[in-house]
Enzyme design. Structure first.
Site, mmCIF file in Angstrom:
data_model
loop_
_atom_site.group_PDB
_atom_site.id
_atom_site.type_symbol
_atom_site.label_atom_id
_atom_site.label_comp_id
_atom_site.label_asym_id
_atom_site.label_seq_id
_atom_site.Cartn_x
_atom_site.Cartn_y
_atom_site.Cartn_z
ATOM 1 N N HIS A 83 67.898 81.037 45.331
ATOM 2 C CA HIS A 83 69.045 81.776 45.856
ATOM 3 C C HIS A 83 69.314 81.423 47.319
ATOM 4 O O HIS A 83 68.419 81.004 48.057
ATOM 5 C CB HIS A 83 68.823 83.271 45.681
ATOM 6 N N GLU A 85 69.881 83.196 49.980
ATOM 7 C CA GLU A 85 69.106 83.933 50.979
ATOM 8 C C GLU A 85 67.702 83.351 51.100
ATOM 9 O O GLU A 85 67.187 83.172 52.217
ATOM 10 C CB GLU A 85 68.987 85.420 50.587
ATOM 11 N N CYS A 111 70.217 89.931 45.258
ATOM 12 C CA CYS A 111 69.503 90.533 44.134
ATOM 13 C C CYS A 111 68.283 91.257 44.699
ATOM 14 O O CYS A 111 67.923 91.090 45.872
ATOM 15 C CB CYS A 111 69.101 89.451 43.130
ATOM 16 N N CYS A 114 65.573 88.898 46.171
ATOM 17 C CA CYS A 114 65.944 88.367 47.495
ATOM 18 C C CYS A 114 65.923 89.466 48.550
ATOM 19 O O CYS A 114 65.525 89.214 49.692
ATOM 20 C CB CYS A 114 67.315 87.704 47.450
#
Length: 191
Positions: A83, A85, A111, A114
């Site tokens: 992801h 992040e 999410c 993360c």
């Protein structure tokens, strides 16, 4: 203050635009996401979602897994993408850049996985454009906020800022302003 000064993006808009620009590097077939870590109005690191470094990009091979055109199409297979992040935090760590006390701007609400990494990296504020968590995931997210571990705020670009950014992206910017002002920009500068 001139009309051009009034049209400058806010700091939140500026960093959100950088996150949106980072998302253009995404190699995920499901949807692009970008992230920017910021501290004291300075960019520390950027990230976008895509397959792990060194592995084939989903966009290059045309699928995530053989027989699966997009990770979004499966309820059992995990996403191949790291992801945005996590990639931004990994970039900061890779280059020895501390993230404690920083903020992160993302195009999609993080999410829960993360969000836990963000909290563990010492990032205190999350600014996001599009909501993601709902139901039980939203309850977990809200418990982190209630415990004072992180703050989250949904933000948007103003129409004027988006139009001005598009103008700058589509035209040469390092020329005299009078030479680059289109009728649209003239109208924007007169409001």
């Amino acid at each position: 203050m001139t009309a051009f000064d009034e049209q400058r993006p806010t700091w939140d808009e500026y960093f959100l635009m950088l996150a949106k620009l980072a998302a253009t590097r995404s190699t995920c077939l499901a949807f692009p996401v970008g992230a920017v870590i910021v501290k004291n109005k300075q960019v520390l690191a950027t990230g976008y979602n895509g397959s792990p470094s060194g592995s084939a990009h989903c966009t290059a091979q045309g699928y995530c897994y053989p027989g699966l055109s997009s990770c979004d199409d499966s309820t059992t297979m995990p996403s191949r993408a790291v992801h945005a992040e996590a990639n931004a935090i990994a970039q900061a760590a890779k280059h020895g850049t501390p993230t404690a006390g920083a903020s992160i701007y993302v195009t999609l609400e993080p999410c829960i996985s993360c969000l836990k990494v963000i909290i563990s990296a010492g990032i205190k504020e999350v600014f996001y454009e599009t909501a993601f968590n709902s139901g039980e995931k939203a309850l977990v997210r809200d418990s982190f906020v209630t415990d004072g571990l992180v703050t989250l705020k949904q933000i948007q670009l103003s129409e004027e800022t988006a139009q001005r950014a598009a103008f700058f992206l589509l035209n040469h910017t390092s020329v005299a302003r009078s030479a680059t002002i289109s009728p649209v920009m003239r109208e924007l500068s007169n409001t």
